[in-house]
Every structure is written in structure tokens, then in C-alpha cells.
Design a protein around this motif. Sequence first.
Motif, PDB file in Angstrom:
ATOM      1  N   ARG A  78      15.694  12.601  18.648  1.00  0.00           N
ATOM      2  CA  ARG A  78      16.699  13.415  17.997  1.00  0.00           C
ATOM      3  C   ARG A  78      16.824  13.156  16.517  1.00  0.00           C
ATOM      4  NH1 ARG A  78      18.747   9.238  20.775  1.00  0.00           N
ATOM      5  NH2 ARG A  78      20.388   7.869  19.639  1.00  0.00           N
ATOM      6  N   GLU A  79      17.293  14.154  15.958  1.00  0.00           N
ATOM      7  CA  GLU A  79      17.669  13.835  14.387  1.00  0.00           C
ATOM      8  C   GLU A  79      18.430  12.903  14.180  1.00  0.00           C
ATOM      9  OE1 GLU A  79      17.963  16.745  15.940  1.00  0.00           O
ATOM     10  OE2 GLU A  79      16.596  18.310  14.863  1.00  0.00           O
ATOM     11  N   GLY A  80      17.975  11.963  13.084  1.00  0.00           N
ATOM     12  CA  GLY A  80      18.696  10.830  12.549  1.00  0.00           C
ATOM     13  C   GLY A  80      18.327   9.542  13.452  1.00  0.00           C
ATOM     14  N   GLN A  81      17.694   9.587  14.377  1.00  0.00           N
ATOM     15  CA  GLN A  81      17.090   8.392  15.197  1.00  0.00           C
ATOM     16  C   GLN A  81      16.003   7.721  14.397  1.00  0.00           C
ATOM     17  OE1 GLN A  81      15.678   9.663  18.918  1.00  0.00           O
ATOM     18  NE2 GLN A  81      15.087   7.612  19.842  1.00  0.00           N
ATOM     19  N   LYS A  82      16.064   6.191  14.388  1.00  0.00           N
ATOM     20  CA  LYS A  82      15.160   5.340  13.963  1.00  0.00           C
ATOM     21  C   LYS A  82      14.046   5.060  14.966  1.00  0.00           C
ATOM     22  CE  LYS A  82      16.688   4.130   9.953  1.00  0.00           C
ATOM     23  NZ  LYS A  82      15.881   4.346   8.496  1.00  0.00           N
ATOM     24  N   VAL A  83      12.980   5.450  14.772  1.00  0.00           N
ATOM     25  CA  VAL A  83      11.930   5.232  15.877  1.00  0.00           C
ATOM     26  C   VAL A  83      10.643   4.332  15.378  1.00  0.00           C
ATOM     27  CG1 VAL A  83      12.570   7.222  17.177  1.00  0.00           C
ATOM     28  CG2 VAL A  83      10.924   7.493  15.364  1.00  0.00           C
ATOM     29  N   VAL A  84       9.756   3.633  16.161  1.00  0.00           N
ATOM     30  CA  VAL A  84       8.745   3.000  15.792  1.00  0.00           C
ATOM     31  C   VAL A  84       7.587   3.700  16.299  1.00  0.00           C
ATOM     32  CG1 VAL A  84       7.278   1.014  15.929  1.00  0.00           C
ATOM     33  CG2 VAL A  84       9.783   0.826  15.923  1.00  0.00           C
ATOM     34  N   CYS A  85       6.488   4.143  15.287  1.00  0.00           N
ATOM     35  CA  CYS A  85       5.507   4.863  15.829  1.00  0.00           C
ATOM     36  C   CYS A  85       4.314   4.193  15.336  1.00  0.00           C
ATOM     37  CB  CYS A  85       5.338   6.278  15.066  1.00  0.00           C
ATOM     38  SG  CYS A  85       6.961   7.232  15.604  1.00  0.00           S
ATOM     39  N   LYS A  86       3.348   4.739  16.300  1.00  0.00           N
ATOM     40  CA  LYS A  86       1.793   4.415  15.739  1.00  0.00           C
ATOM     41  C   LYS A  86       1.097   5.245  14.989  1.00  0.00           C
ATOM     42  CE  LYS A  86      -2.303   2.513  17.863  1.00  0.00           C
ATOM     43  NZ  LYS A  86      -3.006   2.454  19.354  1.00  0.00           N
ATOM     44  N   VAL A  93       3.791   3.208  21.465  1.00  0.00           N
ATOM     45  CA  VAL A  93       4.571   1.885  21.323  1.00  0.00           C
ATOM     46  C   VAL A  93       5.336   1.329  22.497  1.00  0.00           C
ATOM     47  CG1 VAL A  93       6.146   1.171  19.619  1.00  0.00           C
ATOM     48  CG2 VAL A  93       4.699   2.751  18.804  1.00  0.00           C
ATOM     49  N   ASN A  94       5.173   0.329  22.827  1.00  0.00           N
ATOM     50  CA  ASN A  94       5.829  -0.198  24.061  1.00  0.00           C
ATOM     51  C   ASN A  94       7.133  -0.833  23.317  1.00  0.00           C
ATOM     52  OD1 ASN A  94       5.356  -3.078  23.299  1.00  0.00           O
ATOM     53  ND2 ASN A  94       3.221  -2.840  24.291  1.00  0.00           N
ATOM     54  N   GLU A  95       7.960  -1.284  24.379  1.00  0.00           N
ATOM     55  CA  GLU A  95       9.214  -1.919  23.897  1.00  0.00           C
ATOM     56  C   GLU A  95       9.269  -3.071  23.067  1.00  0.00           C
ATOM     57  OE1 GLU A  95      13.412  -2.204  23.394  1.00  0.00           O
ATOM     58  OE2 GLU A  95      12.190  -0.514  24.056  1.00  0.00           O
ATOM     59  N   HIS A  96       8.257  -4.091  23.518  1.00  0.00           N
ATOM     60  CA  HIS A  96       8.086  -5.323  22.789  1.00  0.00           C
ATOM     61  C   HIS A  96       7.707  -5.036  21.495  1.00  0.00           C
ATOM     62  CE1 HIS A  96       6.776  -9.395  22.031  1.00  0.00           C
ATOM     63  NE2 HIS A  96       5.687  -9.142  21.548  1.00  0.00           N
ATOM     64  N   GLN A  97       6.645  -4.302  21.431  1.00  0.00           N
ATOM     65  CA  GLN A  97       6.155  -3.751  19.740  1.00  0.00           C
ATOM     66  C   GLN A  97       7.303  -3.088  19.034  1.00  0.00           C
ATOM     67  OE1 GLN A  97       3.097  -1.223  21.330  1.00  0.00           O
ATOM     68  NE2 GLN A  97       1.476  -2.497  20.424  1.00  0.00           N
ATOM     69  N   ARG A  98       8.056  -2.380  19.711  1.00  0.00           N
ATOM     70  CA  ARG A  98       9.126  -1.774  18.886  1.00  0.00           C
ATOM     71  C   ARG A  98      10.042  -2.808  18.381  1.00  0.00           C
ATOM     72  NH1 ARG A  98      14.241  -0.295  19.103  1.00  0.00           N
ATOM     73  NH2 ARG A  98      14.645  -1.418  20.906  1.00  0.00           N
ATOM     74  N   ARG A 124       0.823  -1.079  -0.032  1.00  0.00           N
ATOM     75  CA  ARG A 124       0.021   0.110   0.018  1.00  0.00           C
ATOM     76  C   ARG A 124       0.996   1.330   0.092  1.00  0.00           C
ATOM     77  NH1 ARG A 124      -1.824   0.266   4.590  1.00  0.00           N
ATOM     78  NH2 ARG A 124      -1.044  -1.480   5.786  1.00  0.00           N
ATOM     79  N   ALA A 125       0.420   2.281  -0.782  1.00  0.00           N
ATOM     80  CA  ALA A 125       0.970   3.641  -0.436  1.00  0.00           C
ATOM     81  C   ALA A 125       0.945   4.518   0.709  1.00  0.00           C
ATOM     82  CB  ALA A 125       0.630   4.313  -2.002  1.00  0.00           C
ATOM     83  N   TRP A 126      -0.179   4.029   1.262  1.00  0.00           N
ATOM     84  CA  TRP A 126      -0.380   5.067   2.560  1.00  0.00           C
ATOM     85  C   TRP A 126      -0.562   3.867   3.766  1.00  0.00           C
ATOM     86  CZ3 TRP A 126      -0.468  10.187   3.051  1.00  0.00           C
ATOM     87  CH2 TRP A 126      -0.288  11.043   1.645  1.00  0.00           C
ATOM     88  N   PRO A 127       0.062   4.273   4.777  1.00  0.00           N
ATOM     89  CA  PRO A 127      -0.294   3.329   6.331  1.00  0.00           C
ATOM     90  C   PRO A 127      -1.506   3.475   6.708  1.00  0.00           C
ATOM     91  CG  PRO A 127       0.826   5.393   6.849  1.00  0.00           C
ATOM     92  CD  PRO A 127       0.714   5.460   5.260  1.00  0.00           C
ATOM     93  N   GLU A 128      -2.284   2.389   7.478  1.00  0.00           N
ATOM     94  CA  GLU A 128      -3.434   2.438   8.077  1.00  0.00           C
ATOM     95  C   GLU A 128      -3.213   3.020   9.658  1.00  0.00           C
ATOM     96  OE1 GLU A 128      -6.315   1.792   6.300  1.00  0.00           O
ATOM     97  OE2 GLU A 128      -5.303   0.969   4.722  1.00  0.00           O
ATOM     98  N   VAL A 129      -4.663   3.806   9.858  1.00  0.00           N
ATOM     99  CA  VAL A 129      -4.525   4.157  11.385  1.00  0.00           C
ATOM    100  C   VAL A 129      -4.260   2.987  12.205  1.00  0.00           C
ATOM    101  CG1 VAL A 129      -6.204   5.154  13.043  1.00  0.00           C
ATOM    102  CG2 VAL A 129      -5.937   6.276  10.644  1.00  0.00           C
ATOM    103  N   GLY A 130      -3.612   2.993  13.256  1.00  0.00           N
ATOM    104  CA  GLY A 130      -3.332   1.999  13.975  1.00  0.00           C
ATOM    105  C   GLY A 130      -1.907   1.124  13.873  1.00  0.00           C
ATOM    106  N   GLU A 131      -1.813   1.174  12.676  1.00  0.00           N
ATOM    107  CA  GLU A 131      -0.552   0.518  12.255  1.00  0.00           C
ATOM    108  C   GLU A 131       0.843   0.904  12.813  1.00  0.00           C
ATOM    109  OE1 GLU A 131       1.742  -0.418   7.767  1.00  0.00           O
ATOM    110  OE2 GLU A 131      -0.203   0.356   7.792  1.00  0.00           O
ATOM    111  N   LEU A 132       1.917   0.116  12.901  1.00  0.00           N
ATOM    112  CA  LEU A 132       3.040   0.448  13.484  1.00  0.00           C
ATOM    113  C   LEU A 132       3.912   0.716  12.308  1.00  0.00           C
ATOM    114  CD1 LEU A 132       3.656  -2.041  16.595  1.00  0.00           C
ATOM    115  CD2 LEU A 132       2.703   0.373  16.512  1.00  0.00           C
TER     116      LEU A 132
END
Length: 262
Positions: free
Chosen positions: A57-65, A83-88, A4-12
Amino acid sequence: MSERAWPEVGELVVCTVRDVKDFAAFVSLDEYGDREGLIPISEVATGWIKYIRDHIREGQKVVCKVLYVDRNRAHIDLSLKDVNEHQRREKIREWKNESKAKKWIGFAAKASGEPAENIESALYKKYGDLYSVFEDIATSGEKVLDKTDLSPGVAQALAKVASENVKVPRVTVSGNLVLTSTKPDGVNIIRRALRSAEPKIHDADIEILYVGAPIYRIKVTAPDYKKAEKAIEKAASAAIGVVERAGGEGKFVKKPKSGKAA
């Protein structure tokens, strides 16, 4: 991950932090063509935030909802704190696996002459992701691709890449066989019983080890516990059956699960 070209609401989603302001952080979504997303300061961390750069911070990799998607305005709101640590960890693992799978598809595309995007599209249509395809191929062979639109040449190229790069997960279970016979030819009876304890079972390796009469160790290695336990029970039953039919006695004592084999 998906096509998909766009993420869905609730997706990580996996993101790279591009710019951090006092009120928000701006990120690019690595899995969606680097589309831009916004993390409001209220979604960076729980509690009151004095300095946003203490948390991101800039350059950081993060996991978001994903909280909100407006395609017309090309706007995506994200949350880091949800996003909790297990999900990340799980999401990063999945993202790394998909990245490896894309690289492997590139190898197969070069070998077969088929454009990589065509291969990806066919695999997404059947599986919904890429890495699990290579796991299935490594476990069951290229026949798993029979229901895709891919040509035999592409299937062979993918199978070759899978065999070279994917380590099939294996687990080991073991147990002790106790076999006794008081017959004059008891030694031969036990030998026949042990031979019968090594049946040919697809994807299962069976090994018999001498511990010290009347105890013999059975070790089975297979792709998963269900298959391994089924194989060891079949092997033990075969050996015990030979001994009992010859007037002897046999029993099987299974050991606790020993985890993944090397």
C-alpha cells in the motif's frame, strides 16, 4: 549502504511505496536519493494475487531485492517476495543505524566547521558505511580515524558524538573459584590469591564476589566473549597459581554465557 549513486543487482534496498497500480507498485529508494523503482505484480508476493493492495500500500516502508538496473533509462526493477523476514529486519536495522550515523555526522560537522559531505566521503572511503565507524570510535577511541583524511578537529568532534550517542555492547561471563589452604596463614594466602585475580586488562572489568568459603565468584564484563573469556581465564589462573605455590588447592568452574550486560 554505500556512497554509490545506483544500487547493484542483488542488493537489498529500503523503499517507500509511492503509488500502487493494478499491475505494479512504484517506490522510491530511500538510500539512493529517492530514485524511482518498480515492483511488478509478479514480484509482490508468491502465488496468485487477486488484489495487489492486499499485499502492498501507499506510504509503506518495504525492503526489496534489486533485480535489474538500467542507468540509461533510469529504470530499476525490484522484488518484494524475494526478501525473507530475517533479511527484512536486518536491512531495516542497518538502514536505521545509517540514518542515525548521518545525523551524528551533522553534529560533528557543525562542531568542527567541516562540511558533512566531506566527512561522509572520508568515512565511506575507509569503512564503506557510517555506523560501524561510530562503534569503533566508542570502543577504541578516535585513534581509529588516524588513517582517514580527516583533521584532528573533525576526529575529536566525531569522538565526542560517539561517546554521547553510542552504547558499546558488553557481555558478561562468570565462574566460581574454589580456593583452599590448610596453612596457618591460609586466610592471608587466599586474600593474596583474590587480589591477584583482579589484573588490569584493557576493556575488561573484573569483579570478585564472596559466595561462602571456599567459593568466590569471578565476574568479567568486556566488549565481546572472546575478550571476556580470555580475561576470566587469566584472572582464575593467577589466583589458583598463588594458592598452589603456597601448598593449597584451587580450581575454577566457569558458568554458561550470561549474555549482554546492561
